[in-house]
Design a protein around this motif. Sequence first.
Motif, mmCIF file in Angstrom:
data_model
loop_
_atom_site.group_PDB
_atom_site.id
_atom_site.type_symbol
_atom_site.label_atom_id
_atom_site.label_comp_id
_atom_site.label_asym_id
_atom_site.label_seq_id
_atom_site.Cartn_x
_atom_site.Cartn_y
_atom_site.Cartn_z
ATOM 1 N N GLU A 23 45.342 3.743 76.607
ATOM 2 C CA GLU A 23 45.489 5.028 75.915
ATOM 3 C C GLU A 23 44.668 5.063 74.626
ATOM 4 O OE1 GLU A 23 49.662 5.557 75.232
ATOM 5 O OE2 GLU A 23 50.112 5.670 77.367
ATOM 6 N N HIS A 24 44.388 3.876 74.086
ATOM 7 C CA HIS A 24 43.618 3.765 72.845
ATOM 8 C C HIS A 24 42.193 3.292 73.113
ATOM 9 C CE1 HIS A 24 47.092 4.615 70.320
ATOM 10 N NE2 HIS A 24 47.783 3.900 71.191
ATOM 11 N N GLY A 25 41.780 3.364 74.367
ATOM 12 C CA GLY A 25 40.407 3.035 74.725
ATOM 13 C C GLY A 25 40.106 1.565 74.819
ATOM 14 N N LEU A 26 41.124 0.723 74.935
ATOM 15 C CA LEU A 26 40.921 -0.716 74.983
ATOM 16 C C LEU A 26 41.059 -1.247 76.408
ATOM 17 C CD1 LEU A 26 43.062 -1.741 71.889
ATOM 18 C CD2 LEU A 26 40.600 -1.309 71.983
ATOM 19 N N ALA A 27 40.124 -2.059 76.811
ATOM 20 C CA ALA A 27 40.225 -2.770 78.090
ATOM 21 C C ALA A 27 41.045 -4.028 77.848
ATOM 22 C CB ALA A 27 38.841 -3.125 78.610
ATOM 23 N N THR A 28 41.888 -4.384 78.794
ATOM 24 C CA THR A 28 42.808 -5.499 78.606
ATOM 25 C C THR A 28 42.758 -6.427 79.802
ATOM 26 O OG1 THR A 28 44.236 -4.104 77.266
ATOM 27 C CG2 THR A 28 45.227 -6.087 78.168
ATOM 28 N N LYS A 29 42.810 -7.721 79.524
ATOM 29 C CA LYS A 29 42.813 -8.757 80.559
ATOM 30 C C LYS A 29 44.163 -9.430 80.559
ATOM 31 C CE LYS A 29 41.080 -12.102 83.215
ATOM 32 N NZ LYS A 29 42.161 -12.365 84.128
ATOM 33 N N LEU A 30 44.753 -9.554 81.736
ATOM 34 C CA LEU A 30 46.011 -10.290 81.865
ATOM 35 C C LEU A 30 45.692 -11.751 82.103
ATOM 36 C CD1 LEU A 30 48.051 -7.886 84.170
ATOM 37 C CD2 LEU A 30 47.947 -7.959 81.682
ATOM 38 N N THR A 31 46.480 -12.618 81.497
ATOM 39 C CA THR A 31 46.278 -14.049 81.670
ATOM 40 C C THR A 31 47.633 -14.740 81.640
ATOM 41 O OG1 THR A 31 45.090 -16.000 80.863
ATOM 42 C CG2 THR A 31 45.934 -14.473 79.201
ATOM 43 N N GLY A 32 47.681 -15.957 82.057
ATOM 44 C CA GLY A 32 48.932 -16.716 82.068
ATOM 45 C C GLY A 32 49.078 -17.458 83.374
ATOM 46 N N ALA A 33 50.157 -18.213 83.466
ATOM 47 C CA ALA A 33 50.395 -19.043 84.646
ATOM 48 C C ALA A 33 51.618 -18.570 85.422
ATOM 49 C CB ALA A 33 50.562 -20.496 84.218
ATOM 50 N N GLY A 34 51.939 -17.307 85.329
ATOM 51 C CA GLY A 34 53.042 -16.766 86.097
ATOM 52 C C GLY A 34 54.386 -16.829 85.424
ATOM 53 N N GLY A 35 54.436 -17.266 84.172
ATOM 54 C CA GLY A 35 55.715 -17.384 83.485
ATOM 55 C C GLY A 35 55.939 -16.307 82.452
ATOM 56 N N GLY A 36 55.483 -15.127 82.700
ATOM 57 C CA GLY A 36 55.652 -14.044 81.737
ATOM 58 C C GLY A 36 54.334 -13.456 81.319
ATOM 59 N N GLY A 37 53.338 -14.292 81.241
ATOM 60 C CA GLY A 37 51.985 -13.820 81.021
ATOM 61 C C GLY A 37 51.672 -13.367 79.621
ATOM 62 N N CYS A 38 50.446 -12.969 79.492
ATOM 63 C CA CYS A 38 49.899 -12.545 78.215
ATOM 64 C C CYS A 38 48.812 -11.522 78.511
ATOM 65 C CB CYS A 38 49.311 -13.765 77.504
ATOM 66 S SG CYS A 38 48.642 -13.438 75.880
ATOM 67 N N GLU A 65 53.738 -2.731 68.866
ATOM 68 C CA GLU A 65 54.802 -3.316 68.052
ATOM 69 C C GLU A 65 56.016 -2.394 67.985
ATOM 70 O OE1 GLU A 65 52.750 -4.317 64.423
ATOM 71 O OE2 GLU A 65 52.186 -6.293 65.204
ATOM 72 N N ALA A 66 55.787 -1.077 67.967
ATOM 73 C CA ALA A 66 56.900 -0.123 67.969
ATOM 74 C C ALA A 66 57.700 -0.219 69.260
ATOM 75 C CB ALA A 66 56.374 1.300 67.766
ATOM 76 N N LYS A 67 57.032 -0.626 70.340
ATOM 77 C CA LYS A 67 57.705 -0.805 71.631
ATOM 78 C C LYS A 67 58.381 -2.174 71.735
ATOM 79 C CE LYS A 67 54.858 2.219 74.511
ATOM 80 N NZ LYS A 67 54.168 2.282 75.809
ATOM 81 N N GLY A 68 58.223 -3.018 70.715
ATOM 82 C CA GLY A 68 58.879 -4.317 70.705
ATOM 83 C C GLY A 68 58.019 -5.483 71.160
ATOM 84 N N TYR A 69 56.724 -5.269 71.360
ATOM 85 C CA TYR A 69 55.835 -6.351 71.775
ATOM 86 C C TYR A 69 55.317 -7.099 70.552
ATOM 87 C CZ TYR A 69 55.832 -3.918 76.243
ATOM 88 O OH TYR A 69 56.213 -3.305 77.408
ATOM 89 N N ASN A 70 55.026 -8.376 70.733
ATOM 90 C CA ASN A 70 54.421 -9.189 69.681
ATOM 91 C C ASN A 70 52.909 -9.115 69.814
ATOM 92 O OD1 ASN A 70 56.899 -10.207 68.683
ATOM 93 N ND2 ASN A 70 56.953 -11.676 70.363
ATOM 94 N N CYS A 71 52.238 -8.786 68.735
ATOM 95 C CA CYS A 71 50.777 -8.731 68.720
ATOM 96 C C CYS A 71 50.268 -9.798 67.771
ATOM 97 C CB CYS A 71 50.289 -7.358 68.263
ATOM 98 S SG CYS A 71 50.787 -6.033 69.366
ATOM 99 N N HIS A 72 49.272 -10.524 68.199
ATOM 100 C CA HIS A 72 48.682 -11.581 67.388
ATOM 101 C C HIS A 72 47.204 -11.266 67.203
ATOM 102 C CE1 HIS A 72 52.347 -13.911 67.913
ATOM 103 N NE2 HIS A 72 52.303 -13.534 69.175
ATOM 104 N N LEU A 73 46.806 -11.065 65.974
ATOM 105 C CA LEU A 73 45.419 -10.757 65.672
ATOM 106 C C LEU A 73 44.671 -12.048 65.384
ATOM 107 C CD1 LEU A 73 45.996 -7.757 63.244
ATOM 108 C CD2 LEU A 73 45.641 -7.711 65.711
#
Length: 92
Positions: A23-38, A65-73
Amino acid sequence: MRPRHVICPAGAALEDVVATAAEHGLATKLTGAGGGGCAISVVGVGGAARGEASKSADAARRRLEAKGYNCHLTSVGGDGVLYHAPQAAGET
């Protein structure tokens, strides 16, 4: 419609992160080993577009962050790929 290349279900939370970032024009890649992901969104453009990209990233971060997600810059340092001209024999 965004292209989807999903091997296995990512889960509702990660799909929400991807949709919110998009919605903010950002492409996102999912990563992780199946335990919740990132999810990783890379924002980094040069020149005049940098300010707009930064505003979009900040807006996406605030919304997530308003939705409760943790963001790490973070940032990636270094110059990336560089070309070093060969030196003449005997030069140091």
